[in-house]
Design a protein around this motif. Structure first.
Motif, PDB file in Angstrom:
ATOM      1  N   GLY A 101       0.861  -1.173   0.000  1.00 22.62           N
ATOM      2  CA  GLY A 101       0.000   0.000   0.000  1.00 22.62           C
ATOM      3  C   GLY A 101       0.900   1.226   0.000  1.00 22.62           C
ATOM      4  O   GLY A 101       1.783   1.338   0.855  1.00 22.62           O
ATOM      5  N   TYR A 102       0.737   2.109  -0.974  1.00 21.62           N
ATOM      6  CA  TYR A 102       1.575   3.303  -1.113  1.00 21.62           C
ATOM      7  C   TYR A 102       0.787   4.551  -0.724  1.00 21.62           C
ATOM      8  O   TYR A 102      -0.385   4.680  -1.073  1.00 21.62           O
ATOM      9  CB  TYR A 102       2.053   3.454  -2.563  1.00 21.62           C
ATOM     10  N   TYR A 103       1.454   5.465  -0.028  1.00 25.68           N
ATOM     11  CA  TYR A 103       0.840   6.709   0.414  1.00 25.68           C
ATOM     12  C   TYR A 103       1.797   7.842   0.053  1.00 25.68           C
ATOM     13  O   TYR A 103       2.899   7.914   0.586  1.00 25.68           O
ATOM     14  CB  TYR A 103       0.602   6.680   1.924  1.00 25.68           C
ATOM     15  N   SER A 104       1.383   8.713  -0.843  1.00 28.37           N
ATOM     16  CA  SER A 104       2.237   9.800  -1.303  1.00 28.37           C
ATOM     17  C   SER A 104       2.455  10.818  -0.189  1.00 28.37           C
ATOM     18  O   SER A 104       1.502  11.288   0.438  1.00 28.37           O
ATOM     19  CB  SER A 104       1.605  10.474  -2.520  1.00 28.37           C
ATOM     20  N   ILE A 105       3.730  11.144   0.067  1.00 29.87           N
ATOM     21  CA  ILE A 105       4.080  12.140   1.085  1.00 29.87           C
ATOM     22  C   ILE A 105       4.249  13.497   0.408  1.00 29.87           C
ATOM     23  O   ILE A 105       3.614  14.473   0.775  1.00 29.87           O
ATOM     24  CB  ILE A 105       5.376  11.744   1.820  1.00 29.87           C
ATOM     25  N   VAL A 106       5.143  13.546  -0.546  1.00 23.83           N
ATOM     26  CA  VAL A 106       5.374  14.719  -1.383  1.00 23.83           C
ATOM     27  C   VAL A 106       5.584  14.198  -2.799  1.00 23.83           C
ATOM     28  O   VAL A 106       5.643  12.994  -3.024  1.00 23.83           O
ATOM     29  CB  VAL A 106       6.605  15.551  -0.919  1.00 23.83           C
ATOM     30  N   LYS A 107       5.741  15.091  -3.740  1.00 27.95           N
ATOM     31  CA  LYS A 107       5.947  14.681  -5.129  1.00 27.95           C
ATOM     32  C   LYS A 107       7.136  13.727  -5.228  1.00 27.95           C
ATOM     33  O   LYS A 107       8.212  14.011  -4.709  1.00 27.95           O
ATOM     34  CB  LYS A 107       6.175  15.913  -6.007  1.00 27.95           C
ATOM     35  N   ASP A 108       6.934  12.585  -5.844  1.00 30.79           N
ATOM     36  CA  ASP A 108       7.940  11.552  -6.096  1.00 30.79           C
ATOM     37  C   ASP A 108       8.396  10.800  -4.842  1.00 30.79           C
ATOM     38  O   ASP A 108       9.308   9.988  -4.914  1.00 30.79           O
ATOM     39  CB  ASP A 108       9.170  12.120  -6.814  1.00 30.79           C
ATOM     40  N   MET A 109       7.809  11.035  -3.678  1.00 31.25           N
ATOM     41  CA  MET A 109       8.194  10.336  -2.446  1.00 31.25           C
ATOM     42  C   MET A 109       6.967   9.641  -1.856  1.00 31.25           C
ATOM     43  O   MET A 109       5.943  10.283  -1.635  1.00 31.25           O
ATOM     44  CB  MET A 109       8.774  11.312  -1.427  1.00 31.25           C
ATOM     45  N   ASP A 110       7.091   8.317  -1.637  1.00 30.50           N
ATOM     46  CA  ASP A 110       5.985   7.538  -1.085  1.00 30.50           C
ATOM     47  C   ASP A 110       6.405   6.854   0.205  1.00 30.50           C
ATOM     48  O   ASP A 110       7.528   6.359   0.325  1.00 30.50           O
ATOM     49  CB  ASP A 110       5.540   6.448  -2.066  1.00 30.50           C
ATOM     50  N   PHE A 111       5.502   6.799   1.151  1.00 29.92           N
ATOM     51  CA  PHE A 111       5.601   5.926   2.315  1.00 29.92           C
ATOM     52  C   PHE A 111       4.831   4.675   1.937  1.00 29.92           C
ATOM     53  O   PHE A 111       3.796   4.754   1.282  1.00 29.92           O
ATOM     54  CB  PHE A 111       4.960   6.598   3.540  1.00 29.92           C
TER      55      PHE A 111
END
Length: 191
Positions: A101-111
């Motif tokens: 499961g991916y959660y976008s933090i900022v542009k191009d960066m995922d948690f």
């Protein structure tokens, strides 16, 4: 003409559907810390290499297949007031399947978080030496276990390469290894 009108939405929707899938391949290097089931003083660190192939599905989901090989973990145990020594060599291989499961933090960066199932093949060799004779035995056990993970992934602006760092925890009920905590860094090549 009716056939074209019927086929055109199928082609356009299949094209949009294909844009939501991003296949990738990758490699990881890791340091695993083992928790053992017994009180023998064994080295807890295992160095691992992993190859993987997967698919990102849309923005928030993904699936991945992986294969991991550990380096040999060699231990020598000596006993006070005794010539007896014991050499223990442990290594493992694992392969399995993870869901992400991916959660976008900022542009191009995922948690991301992951849950998966892995098959572990744990090999261990024991050698006892009392100064006069040497006795040895080896055994390989196979076990299926669940694993959970968290991490961060950065995708470079060209969208072809991603780098990541992750932590994964696996619970085993092996006669030697109780659990593994894996810290790894790696890259993914996105097609």
């Amino acid at each position: 003409m009716k056939q074209i009108i019927f086929i055109l939405p199928i082609i356009l929707s299949a094209n949009a559907f294909a844009d939501n899938f991003t296949p990738y391949i990758g490699m990881d290097a890791g340091l695993n810390i083992a928790s053992y089931n017994n009180d023998i003083d064994l080295e807890e660190q295992y160095y691992t290499g992993t190859i993987n192939a997967g698919m990102r599905i849309g923005q928030n989901f993904g699936v991945e297949l992986f294969f991991t090989q550990s380096a040999d973990n060699e231990n020598t145990i000596t006993y006070e007031y005794s010539p007896l020594t014991q050499d223990i060599n442990i290594s493992y291989q694992s392969f399995g399947f993870d869901i992400f499961g991916y959660y976008s933090i900022v542009k191009d960066m995922d948690f991301f978080t992951s849950f998966g199932i892995a098959n572990y093949r744990i090999s261990h060799e024991f050698e006892f030496n009392d100064g006069l004779t040497t006795y040895g035995e080896s055994d390989t056990t196979t076990e299926t276990a669940t694993r959970f993970g968290i991490g961060l992934m950065y995708t470079f602006p060209n969208d072809s390469v991603s780098i990541l760092g992750q932590y994964q925890y696996s619970t085993l009920s092996n006669e030697l290894i109780k659990s593994l905590s894996e810290f790894s860094i790696g890259f993914r090549y996105n097609f």
